[in-house]
Design a protein around this motif. Structure first.
Motif, PDB file in Angstrom:
ATOM      1  N   LEU A  52     -18.340   9.999 -18.019  1.00 32.64           N
ATOM      2  CA  LEU A  52     -17.507  10.837 -17.370  1.00 32.64           C
ATOM      3  C   LEU A  52     -18.756  12.711 -16.821  1.00 32.64           C
ATOM      4  CD1 LEU A  52     -14.234   9.646 -17.248  1.00 32.64           C
ATOM      5  CD2 LEU A  52     -15.833   8.941 -16.533  1.00 32.64           C
ATOM      6  N   LYS A  53     -18.994  12.423 -15.815  1.00 29.69           N
ATOM      7  CA  LYS A  53     -19.461  13.144 -15.991  1.00 29.69           C
ATOM      8  C   LYS A  53     -19.423  14.218 -14.652  1.00 29.69           C
ATOM      9  CE  LYS A  53     -24.060  11.838 -17.967  1.00 29.69           C
ATOM     10  NZ  LYS A  53     -25.427  11.802 -17.618  1.00 29.69           N
ATOM     11  N   ASN A  54     -19.776  15.768 -15.244  1.00 26.91           N
ATOM     12  CA  ASN A  54     -19.619  16.015 -13.040  1.00 26.91           C
ATOM     13  C   ASN A  54     -17.942  15.857 -13.136  1.00 26.91           C
ATOM     14  OD1 ASN A  54     -22.052  16.870 -13.359  1.00 26.91           O
ATOM     15  ND2 ASN A  54     -22.648  15.875 -12.213  1.00 26.91           N
ATOM     16  N   VAL A  55     -17.038  16.246 -13.365  1.00 30.34           N
ATOM     17  CA  VAL A  55     -15.685  16.583 -13.070  1.00 30.34           C
ATOM     18  C   VAL A  55     -15.286  17.205 -11.898  1.00 30.34           C
ATOM     19  CG1 VAL A  55     -12.630  15.860 -13.797  1.00 30.34           C
ATOM     20  CG2 VAL A  55     -14.651  15.335 -14.953  1.00 30.34           C
ATOM     21  N   ILE A  56     -14.721  17.288 -10.661  1.00 28.63           N
ATOM     22  CA  ILE A  56     -14.455  18.327  -9.882  1.00 28.63           C
ATOM     23  C   ILE A  56     -12.668  17.933  -9.546  1.00 28.63           C
ATOM     24  CG2 ILE A  56     -14.825  18.467  -7.431  1.00 28.63           C
ATOM     25  CD1 ILE A  56     -16.939  17.429  -7.455  1.00 28.63           C
ATOM     26  N   LYS A  57     -12.015  18.625  -9.714  1.00 21.60           N
ATOM     27  CA  LYS A  57     -10.600  18.575  -9.658  1.00 21.60           C
ATOM     28  C   LYS A  57     -10.409  19.789  -8.616  1.00 21.60           C
ATOM     29  CE  LYS A  57      -6.631  19.776 -12.299  1.00 21.60           C
ATOM     30  NZ  LYS A  57      -5.503  20.030 -13.663  1.00 21.60           N
ATOM     31  N   PHE A  58      -9.268  18.983  -7.789  1.00 28.27           N
ATOM     32  CA  PHE A  58      -8.652  19.413  -6.688  1.00 28.27           C
ATOM     33  C   PHE A  58      -7.567  19.118  -6.797  1.00 28.27           C
ATOM     34  CE2 PHE A  58     -12.807  17.215  -4.856  1.00 28.27           C
ATOM     35  CZ  PHE A  58     -13.502  18.546  -4.237  1.00 28.27           C
ATOM     36  N   THR A  59      -6.960  20.066  -6.591  1.00 28.78           N
ATOM     37  CA  THR A  59      -5.265  21.074  -6.312  1.00 28.78           C
ATOM     38  C   THR A  59      -4.365  19.589  -5.653  1.00 28.78           C
ATOM     39  OG1 THR A  59      -5.283  22.280  -4.361  1.00 28.78           O
ATOM     40  CG2 THR A  59      -5.167  22.957  -6.951  1.00 28.78           C
ATOM     41  N   SER A  60      -4.766  18.745  -5.116  1.00 32.24           N
ATOM     42  CA  SER A  60      -4.339  18.308  -3.701  1.00 32.24           C
ATOM     43  C   SER A  60      -5.144  17.212  -3.127  1.00 32.24           C
ATOM     44  CB  SER A  60      -3.111  18.595  -2.652  1.00 32.24           C
ATOM     45  OG  SER A  60      -3.619  19.504  -1.185  1.00 32.24           O
ATOM     46  N   MET A  69       0.686  -1.321   0.275  1.00 32.20           N
ATOM     47  CA  MET A  69       0.216   0.314   0.219  1.00 32.20           C
ATOM     48  C   MET A  69       1.053   1.306  -0.004  1.00 32.20           C
ATOM     49  SD  MET A  69      -2.971  -1.282  -0.129  1.00 32.20           S
ATOM     50  CE  MET A  69      -4.114   0.134   0.180  1.00 32.20           C
ATOM     51  N   PRO A  70       0.278   2.779  -0.481  1.00 29.08           N
ATOM     52  CA  PRO A  70       1.343   3.761  -1.258  1.00 29.08           C
ATOM     53  C   PRO A  70       1.321   3.942   0.594  1.00 29.08           C
ATOM     54  CG  PRO A  70      -0.670   3.702  -1.814  1.00 29.08           C
ATOM     55  CD  PRO A  70      -1.188   2.459  -2.044  1.00 29.08           C
ATOM     56  N   ASN A  71       2.473   4.894   0.964  1.00 27.10           N
ATOM     57  CA  ASN A  71       2.405   5.332   2.116  1.00 27.10           C
ATOM     58  C   ASN A  71       1.254   7.051   1.911  1.00 27.10           C
ATOM     59  OD1 ASN A  71       4.238   4.385   3.982  1.00 27.10           O
ATOM     60  ND2 ASN A  71       5.924   4.838   2.794  1.00 27.10           N
ATOM     61  N   PRO A  72       0.764   7.805   3.489  1.00 34.28           N
ATOM     62  CA  PRO A  72      -0.194   8.740   2.938  1.00 34.28           C
ATOM     63  C   PRO A  72       1.337  10.044   2.196  1.00 34.28           C
ATOM     64  CG  PRO A  72      -0.896   7.616   4.762  1.00 34.28           C
ATOM     65  CD  PRO A  72       0.991   6.811   4.174  1.00 34.28           C
ATOM     66  N   GLU A  73       1.915   9.669   2.286  1.00 34.52           N
ATOM     67  CA  GLU A  73       3.027  11.099   1.726  1.00 34.52           C
ATOM     68  C   GLU A  73       3.164  10.661   0.137  1.00 34.52           C
ATOM     69  OE1 GLU A  73       3.675   8.994   4.223  1.00 34.52           O
ATOM     70  OE2 GLU A  73       3.802  10.103   5.891  1.00 34.52           O
ATOM     71  N   ASP A  74       3.043   9.459  -0.087  1.00 32.16           N
ATOM     72  CA  ASP A  74       3.508  10.254  -1.434  1.00 32.16           C
ATOM     73  C   ASP A  74       1.504  10.263  -2.137  1.00 32.16           C
ATOM     74  OD1 ASP A  74       6.036   8.346  -0.603  1.00 32.16           O
ATOM     75  OD2 ASP A  74       4.324   6.393  -1.113  1.00 32.16           O
ATOM     76  N   TYR A  75       0.999  10.490  -1.874  1.00 26.50           N
ATOM     77  CA  TYR A  75      -0.178  10.818  -2.443  1.00 26.50           C
ATOM     78  C   TYR A  75      -1.239  11.975  -2.242  1.00 26.50           C
ATOM     79  CZ  TYR A  75      -2.630   7.818   0.401  1.00 26.50           C
ATOM     80  OH  TYR A  75      -3.340   7.199   1.556  1.00 26.50           O
ATOM     81  N   LEU A  76      -0.613  12.436  -1.089  1.00 30.64           N
ATOM     82  CA  LEU A  76      -1.272  13.433   0.042  1.00 30.64           C
ATOM     83  C   LEU A  76      -1.667  14.269  -0.953  1.00 30.64           C
ATOM     84  CD1 LEU A  76      -1.636  12.946   3.484  1.00 30.64           C
ATOM     85  CD2 LEU A  76      -3.505  13.038   2.465  1.00 30.64           C
ATOM     86  N   GLY A  77      -0.195  14.909  -1.255  1.00 27.87           N
ATOM     87  CA  GLY A  77       0.034  15.872  -3.236  1.00 27.87           C
ATOM     88  C   GLY A  77      -0.365  15.692  -3.862  1.00 27.87           C
ATOM     89  N   LYS A  78      -0.953  14.763  -4.124  1.00 28.18           N
ATOM     90  CA  LYS A  78      -1.502  14.184  -5.558  1.00 28.18           C
ATOM     91  C   LYS A  78      -1.884  15.282  -6.233  1.00 28.18           C
ATOM     92  CE  LYS A  78       1.716  11.755  -6.581  1.00 28.18           C
ATOM     93  NZ  LYS A  78       3.024  12.227  -7.673  1.00 28.18           N
ATOM     94  N   GLU A  79      -3.041  15.936  -7.581  1.00 31.83           N
ATOM     95  CA  GLU A  79      -4.168  15.750  -7.276  1.00 31.83           C
ATOM     96  C   GLU A  79      -5.177  14.625  -7.783  1.00 31.83           C
ATOM     97  OE1 GLU A  79      -4.027  17.644 -11.613  1.00 31.83           O
ATOM     98  OE2 GLU A  79      -2.610  19.675 -11.444  1.00 31.83           O
TER      99      GLU A  79
END
Length: 340
Positions: A298-306, A272-282
């Motif tokens: 695919l509908k209603n795409v919401i994009k977050f910077t992290s 399993m990946p460590n949280p530090e590896d993906y918390l900064g990912k989009e």
């Protein structure tokens, strides 16, 4: 792969688990288990459940979405599963083998009630006799000796039962498969947090190694590898306290690594990946992804910077939608928002 709705991290790791089957055949999987490794709260159990659901869905959802060329073994083999085995319930009177037999018999009773095909009473009796014989051999193997005079004969009975037990387990699973007409099926046995029960963790590993490496069983385990190493090291420290001189523990550490490498080869480990590896990912959130033929529109795409930003945002929206809160302030690295 037609995975069920779950977290993106779990989907990605489940996809990695599925990819681990590429090129596998019956000979490989009959010798090893598949182990999901991670820290507490990393999503090991969710990944194992998701993978189990994927492998046991045999119609328009699940592994039928995979390429036959890349995953020939999965296309040839169907799976059925028992309820998740939780080692925290084990004690001196209820070990891994006993719980396995109990869950197999419970599954038999439930499935038999809904079994609408023509019943073969001979096959039914064969299963019941085999599970009784297996339990009898298990009790003979674990029975406490009554006196010193019984040591020799009890030891012979215990040894004989231990030799028989591996064959018993294979035959009782085969009898289950035969009765329910599950041709070309394997039993998917899922074991969660194997390392949590420190008193019996090593014994459970030995049971798996001795009795459950079977051509009709595939084991999925979830564990914290560092914790298991500590448990094994403690066991070796007591067992070899007078046999070897090992002040700094290097010999024991080497023994632990060799044991785990033999039991759980690197090729069978899913980390399993460590949280530090993906918390900064989009993070992209898709509102719709359902289609019997594969990923749908695919509908209603919401994009977050992290992901770190997404977690409080999505919690806020969920709570607001359910009218749990009338006013909330979400704080995330200098980001503030007041609910209207």
């Amino acid at each position: 792969y037609g995975l069920p709705k779950t977290s993106s991290v779990t989907v990605n790791v489940t996809s990695m688990s599925i990819n681990a089957f590429a090129g596998f055949n019956e000979d490989i999987l009959s010798k090893y288990d598949l182990v999901i490794i991670g820290d507490r709260g990393s999503g090991k159990t969710s990944c194992m459940v998701s993978l189990g659901d994927f492998l046991t869905k045999n119609e328009t959802y699940g592994k039928v979405m995979l390429s036959n060329n890349d995953f020939p073994f999965l296309h040839r083999t169907q799976f059925f599963k028992l309820d998740l085995i939780d080692p925290t319930y084990f004690d001196a009177n209820n070990d891994f083998l006993s719980l396995f037999l109990a869950k197999l018999y419970s599954s038999f009773r439930k499935k038999n009630k809904d079994f609408h095909e023509e019943r073969d009473e001979n096959k039914k009796m064969k299963f019941l006799k085999q599970i009784s014989l297996t339990y009898e051999h298990l009790k003979s193997m674990t029975k406490t000796k009554k006196s010193e005079d019984d040591v020799n004969i009890e030891s012979l009975i215990s040894l004989s039962s231990a030799v028989d037990l591996k064959n018993d387990i294979r035959e009782v699973v085969d009898a289950y498969i035969d009765y329910f007409n599950l041709k070309d099926h394997m039993l998917l046995l899922r074991i969660d947090d194997l390392d949590l029960n420190a008193n019996q963790a090593v014994e459970m590993l030995e049971y798996i190694r001795k009795y459950f490496v079977q051509p009709n069983i595939l084991i999925l385990m979830a564990l914290k590898l560092d914790q298991m190493k500590i448990v094994l090291d403690s066991k070796y420290k007591v067992f070899y306290s007078t046999a070897i001189s090992d002040e700094n523990g290097e010999t024991r550490k080497m023994m632990v690594e060799r044991y785990l490498s033999k039991l759980i080869p690197q090729s069978q480990r899913i980390y399993m990946p460590n949280p530090e590896d993906y918390l900064g990912k989009e993070l992209w959130v898709y509102n719709h992804r359902e289609d019997s033929l594969g990923p749908g529109e695919l509908k209603n795409v919401i994009k977050f910077t992290s992901l770190k930003q997404a977690i409080p945002e999505l919690i806020f929206k969920k709570l607001q939608r359910n009218s749990f809160l009338t006013e909330v302030t979400v704080v995330n690295e200098g980001f503030y928002r007041n609910a209207e």
